[in-house]
Design a protein around this motif. Structure first.
Motif, PDB file in Angstrom:
ATOM      1  N   ALA A  56       0.823  -1.205   0.000  1.00  0.00           N
ATOM      2  CA  ALA A  56       0.000   0.000   0.000  1.00  0.00           C
ATOM      3  C   ALA A  56       0.859   1.257   0.000  1.00  0.00           C
ATOM      4  CB  ALA A  56      -0.937   0.000   1.208  1.00  0.00           C
ATOM      5  N   THR A  57       1.898   1.263   0.796  1.00  0.00           N
ATOM      6  CA  THR A  57       2.810   2.405   0.857  1.00  0.00           C
ATOM      7  C   THR A  57       3.486   2.627  -0.488  1.00  0.00           C
ATOM      8  OG1 THR A  57       3.203   1.999   3.201  1.00  0.00           O
ATOM      9  CG2 THR A  57       4.824   3.350   2.044  1.00  0.00           C
ATOM     10  N   TYR A  58       3.896   1.561  -1.143  1.00  0.00           N
ATOM     11  CA  TYR A  58       4.550   1.672  -2.437  1.00  0.00           C
ATOM     12  C   TYR A  58       3.631   2.347  -3.450  1.00  0.00           C
ATOM     13  CZ  TYR A  58       7.153   0.518  -6.616  1.00  0.00           C
ATOM     14  OH  TYR A  58       7.851   0.612  -7.793  1.00  0.00           O
ATOM     15  N   PHE A  59       2.391   1.869  -3.561  1.00  0.00           N
ATOM     16  CA  PHE A  59       1.480   2.418  -4.562  1.00  0.00           C
ATOM     17  C   PHE A  59       0.971   3.803  -4.186  1.00  0.00           C
ATOM     18  CE2 PHE A  59       1.288  -2.063  -5.889  1.00  0.00           C
ATOM     19  CZ  PHE A  59       1.652  -1.882  -7.206  1.00  0.00           C
ATOM     20  N   THR A  60       0.892   4.102  -2.902  1.00  0.00           N
ATOM     21  CA  THR A  60       0.511   5.447  -2.474  1.00  0.00           C
ATOM     22  C   THR A  60       1.529   6.460  -2.976  1.00  0.00           C
ATOM     23  OG1 THR A  60      -0.599   4.575  -0.522  1.00  0.00           O
ATOM     24  CG2 THR A  60      -0.007   6.899  -0.476  1.00  0.00           C
ATOM     25  N   GLY A  61       2.774   6.057  -3.070  1.00  0.00           N
ATOM     26  CA  GLY A  61       3.812   6.926  -3.601  1.00  0.00           C
ATOM     27  C   GLY A  61       3.552   7.342  -5.042  1.00  0.00           C
ATOM     28  N   TYR A  62       2.785   6.558  -5.776  1.00  0.00           N
ATOM     29  CA  TYR A  62       2.422   6.889  -7.148  1.00  0.00           C
ATOM     30  C   TYR A  62       1.023   7.492  -7.232  1.00  0.00           C
ATOM     31  CZ  TYR A  62       6.532   4.611  -9.053  1.00  0.00           C
ATOM     32  OH  TYR A  62       7.821   4.285  -9.369  1.00  0.00           O
ATOM     33  N   GLY A  63       0.354   7.653  -6.098  1.00  0.00           N
ATOM     34  CA  GLY A  63      -0.972   8.262  -6.084  1.00  0.00           C
ATOM     35  C   GLY A  63      -2.125   7.275  -6.172  1.00  0.00           C
ATOM     36  N   PHE A  64      -1.870   5.999  -5.947  1.00  0.00           N
ATOM     37  CA  PHE A  64      -2.918   4.982  -6.017  1.00  0.00           C
ATOM     38  C   PHE A  64      -3.200   4.429  -4.630  1.00  0.00           C
ATOM     39  CE2 PHE A  64      -0.650   4.674 -10.109  1.00  0.00           C
ATOM     40  CZ  PHE A  64      -1.678   5.060 -10.948  1.00  0.00           C
ATOM     41  N   ASP A  65      -4.476   4.380  -4.277  1.00  0.00           N
ATOM     42  CA  ASP A  65      -4.886   3.729  -3.037  1.00  0.00           C
ATOM     43  C   ASP A  65      -5.289   2.303  -3.377  1.00  0.00           C
ATOM     44  OD1 ASP A  65      -4.532   5.969  -1.403  1.00  0.00           O
ATOM     45  OD2 ASP A  65      -6.490   6.754  -1.963  1.00  0.00           O
ATOM     46  N   VAL A  66      -4.988   1.379  -2.495  1.00  0.00           N
ATOM     47  CA  VAL A  66      -5.336  -0.020  -2.720  1.00  0.00           C
ATOM     48  C   VAL A  66      -6.228  -0.518  -1.595  1.00  0.00           C
ATOM     49  CG1 VAL A  66      -3.268  -0.552  -4.065  1.00  0.00           C
ATOM     50  CG2 VAL A  66      -3.227  -0.853  -1.601  1.00  0.00           C
ATOM     51  N   ASP A  67      -7.056  -1.495  -1.923  1.00  0.00           N
ATOM     52  CA  ASP A  67      -7.924  -2.142  -0.944  1.00  0.00           C
ATOM     53  C   ASP A  67      -7.164  -3.356  -0.403  1.00  0.00           C
ATOM     54  OD1 ASP A  67      -9.869  -3.376   0.543  1.00  0.00           O
ATOM     55  OD2 ASP A  67     -11.275  -3.648  -1.125  1.00  0.00           O
ATOM     56  N   LEU A  68      -6.634  -3.221   0.802  1.00  0.00           N
ATOM     57  CA  LEU A  68      -5.794  -4.277   1.365  1.00  0.00           C
ATOM     58  C   LEU A  68      -6.568  -5.565   1.639  1.00  0.00           C
ATOM     59  CD1 LEU A  68      -3.457  -2.277   3.761  1.00  0.00           C
ATOM     60  CD2 LEU A  68      -2.980  -3.142   1.477  1.00  0.00           C
ATOM     61  N   SER A  69      -7.885  -5.481   1.762  1.00  0.00           N
ATOM     62  CA  SER A  69      -8.661  -6.701   2.008  1.00  0.00           C
ATOM     63  C   SER A  69      -8.676  -7.611   0.778  1.00  0.00           C
ATOM     64  CB  SER A  69     -10.092  -6.347   2.425  1.00  0.00           C
ATOM     65  OG  SER A  69     -10.791  -5.749   1.347  1.00  0.00           O
ATOM     66  N   THR A  70      -8.322  -7.064  -0.398  1.00  0.00           N
ATOM     67  CA  THR A  70      -8.289  -7.872  -1.619  1.00  0.00           C
ATOM     68  C   THR A  70      -6.877  -8.333  -1.970  1.00  0.00           C
ATOM     69  OG1 THR A  70      -7.976  -5.954  -3.052  1.00  0.00           O
ATOM     70  CG2 THR A  70     -10.259  -6.597  -2.556  1.00  0.00           C
ATOM     71  N   ALA A  71      -5.911  -8.007  -1.145  1.00  0.00           N
ATOM     72  CA  ALA A  71      -4.515  -8.323  -1.454  1.00  0.00           C
ATOM     73  C   ALA A  71      -4.304  -9.828  -1.522  1.00  0.00           C
ATOM     74  CB  ALA A  71      -3.586  -7.706  -0.415  1.00  0.00           C
TER      75      ALA A  71
END
Length: 185
Positions: A56-71
């Motif tokens: 999540a931290t990695y993709f936030t750096g590019y401006g994308f939020d991720v749904d961790l429940s689907t990881a």
């Protein structure tokens, strides 16, 4: 009382030592100066990728939020021999500053997580991060069911452009406020 005698070889050594000290001070000063600069997304590459929060931290750096429940995480093998399509895929991965060229024939972890902002129910977009020994080696966006792969920089730019088109009033109102600060005669 101390007595210090400098001979020619001693003078040369002292000069070399002074030069080394100046170089060291310059390097430390530059490092301290750069430490105050803003952190970019590439900083995420330097840290270990071991948990979904790291993803999540990695993709936030590019401006994308991720749904961790689907990881989800799978193991995939990078092909030893690349055809034209995999070479093109590696170019897309290259947008994030990463490359799979050094990982030919190796098994990597493929972390995927849903990107809710880019998903609409009919088609979903997943953020994908390829990790080798806790180090990010590839990143891209994957659209399902189409299977289209997009580079992070291209997708972030398209997302920013779309946001600007959706809210043109934000620019206009900012301009009005700026004009009101400086009265005209």
């Amino acid at each position: 009382m101390f007595l210090f005698t400098v001979t020619k070889p001693g003078l040369r050594q002292a000069g070399a030592l002074a030069l080394c000290a100046v170089c060291l001070v310059g390097t430390v000063t530059a490092a301290v100066h750069l430490a105050g600069k803003s952190v970019t997304a590439n900083a995420a590459v330097e840290t270990g990728i071991e948990t979904t929060q790291d993803i999540a931290t990695y993709f936030t750096g590019y401006g994308f939020d991720v749904d961790l429940s689907t990881a989800a995480v799978d193991k995939v093998k990078v092909p030893k021999k690349w055809d034209d399509s995999f070479t093109a895929f590696n170019q897309v991965v290259g947008e994030s500053g990463l490359s799979l060229a050094d990982y030919k024939g190796k098994t990597v972890e493929k972390w995927t997580a849903l990107c809710p902002k880019l998903s609409d129910g009919e088609s979903d977009t997943y953020c994908v991060l390829l990790v080798y020994k806790a180090r990010a080696v590839g990143a891209y966006l994957l659209a399902k069911p189409s299977g289209e792969v997009t580079g992070l920089v291209t997708a972030a730019k398209a997302s920013a452009d779309a946001a600007a088109l959706e809210d043109p009033a934000a620019e206009t109102s900012a301009g009005v406020e700026e004009e009101s600060l400086y009265p005209t005669e």
